[in-house]
Design a protein around this motif. Structure first.
Motif, mmCIF file in Angstrom:
data_model
loop_
_atom_site.group_PDB
_atom_site.id
_atom_site.type_symbol
_atom_site.label_atom_id
_atom_site.label_comp_id
_atom_site.label_asym_id
_atom_site.label_seq_id
_atom_site.Cartn_x
_atom_site.Cartn_y
_atom_site.Cartn_z
ATOM 1 N N ARG A 1 0.819 -1.211 0.000
ATOM 2 C CA ARG A 1 0.000 0.000 0.000
ATOM 3 C C ARG A 1 0.850 1.257 0.000
ATOM 4 N NH1 ARG A 1 -2.484 -0.747 6.062
ATOM 5 N NH2 ARG A 1 -0.731 0.059 7.261
ATOM 6 N N GLY A 2 2.158 1.128 0.207
ATOM 7 C CA GLY A 2 3.036 2.282 0.125
ATOM 8 C C GLY A 2 3.381 2.657 -1.298
ATOM 9 N N LEU A 3 3.008 1.824 -2.261
ATOM 10 C CA LEU A 3 3.317 2.082 -3.658
ATOM 11 C C LEU A 3 2.059 1.985 -4.508
ATOM 12 C CD1 LEU A 3 6.596 -0.039 -3.913
ATOM 13 C CD2 LEU A 3 6.423 2.439 -3.668
ATOM 14 N N VAL B 1 4.532 7.346 6.183
ATOM 15 C CA VAL B 1 5.581 7.925 5.339
ATOM 16 C C VAL B 1 6.611 6.843 5.051
ATOM 17 C CG1 VAL B 1 7.357 9.699 5.151
ATOM 18 C CG2 VAL B 1 5.218 10.217 6.327
ATOM 19 N N HIS B 2 6.915 6.637 3.764
ATOM 20 C CA HIS B 2 7.877 5.614 3.353
ATOM 21 C C HIS B 2 9.121 6.287 2.773
ATOM 22 C CE1 HIS B 2 4.773 2.419 3.619
ATOM 23 N NE2 HIS B 2 3.966 3.397 3.251
ATOM 24 N N ASP B 3 10.272 5.936 3.300
ATOM 25 C CA ASP B 3 11.556 6.425 2.773
ATOM 26 C C ASP B 3 11.632 7.953 2.734
ATOM 27 O OD1 ASP B 3 12.321 3.769 2.347
ATOM 28 O OD2 ASP B 3 11.381 3.763 0.360
ATOM 29 N N GLN B 4 10.889 8.615 3.616
ATOM 30 C CA GLN B 4 10.856 10.083 3.658
ATOM 31 C C GLN B 4 10.480 10.680 2.296
ATOM 32 O OE1 GLN B 4 11.138 12.095 6.469
ATOM 33 N NE2 GLN B 4 10.914 10.072 7.391
ATOM 34 N N ARG B 5 9.773 9.906 1.476
ATOM 35 C CA ARG B 5 9.385 10.410 0.163
ATOM 36 C C ARG B 5 7.924 10.139 -0.171
ATOM 37 N NH1 ARG B 5 12.235 9.719 -5.796
ATOM 38 N NH2 ARG B 5 10.441 10.541 -6.960
ATOM 39 N N TYR B 6 7.443 8.955 0.121
ATOM 40 C CA TYR B 6 6.084 8.583 -0.265
ATOM 41 C C TYR B 6 5.155 8.631 0.949
ATOM 42 C CZ TYR B 6 8.430 6.867 -4.425
ATOM 43 O OH TYR B 6 9.202 6.768 -5.548
#
Length: 199
Positions: free
Chosen positions: A3-5, A71-76
């Motif tokens: 779900r992060g992508l 928040v994923h990888d401080q980007r998504y």
């Protein structure tokens, strides 16, 4: 699927479907309620149907509101909305704005829209604010449009007086516009049925 992508095309498609469904439901209830409120129909169901249509109209602006934000990888940034999970790319933001009211209950939503057209409205969340700030600093070439209120929430700058006045005007007049959009059609239908009904 992670779900992060969530793919942007999938999020946009589901968002459009939710909006079309809500508008169709609201229009149907509004017109049917207007007819049932007319003397020709003589029914007590008209006002409740219009009231339900009004509730839907007030919910429409919040279809993009997300909960369970991650928040994923401080980007998504991924969050769950009415139409399902959505992911916004914080490194490719196109617009940042803010919607807030100081009535009870108070609302303070940060709206993020990326260049793929995916939008999320997030309630007060220090992690999201921090990730958004870091993304802006890490990508100086990417210059999204930022409203004065949003800049104030993110601690970027003090919004100029003009932005404050404009933000207050929008928050003040928006409910009246929604009321007109909700109750206008059924009243027109009721008036038209009353005018063309025999006798």
């Amino acid at each position: 699927m992670d779900r992060g992508l969530v793919p942007a095309a999938s999020a946009r498609r589901r968002a459009r479907a939710a909006l079309i469904g809500a508008l169709a439901t609201c229009t149907t209830l509004s017109v049917l309620g207007g007819y049932l409120m007319s003397p020709a129909a003589d029914s007590d169901l008209g006002f409740p149907l219009v009231a339900v249509a009004g509730l839907i109209m007030f919910v429409l602006p919040f279809l993009a509101q997300g909960g369970y934000a991650e928040v994923h990888d401080q980007r998504y940034l991924t969050a769950r909305t009415v139409s399902g999970w959505r992911t916004v790319d914080l490194h490719r933001l196109a617009r940042i704005s803010r919607f807030r009211t100081e009535q009870v209950p108070s609302i303070d939503l940060l709206m993020l829209v990326d260049t793929d057209g995916v939008r999320l409205m997030i309630n007060e969340d220090p992690e999201v604010d921090e990730a958004t700030m870091q993304a802006l600093v890490a990508n100086p070439a990417n210059a999204p449009r930022i409203s004065g209120d949003a800049a104030d929430r993110l601690g970027l700058s003090e919004p100029p007086p003009g932005h404050k006045i404009w933000g207050f005007a929008v928050r003040f007049f928006a409910p009246f516009l929604l009321l007109a959009m909700c109750f206008g059609p059924p009243l027109l239908v009721a008036w038209a049925v009353f005018e063309i009904s025999p006798g």
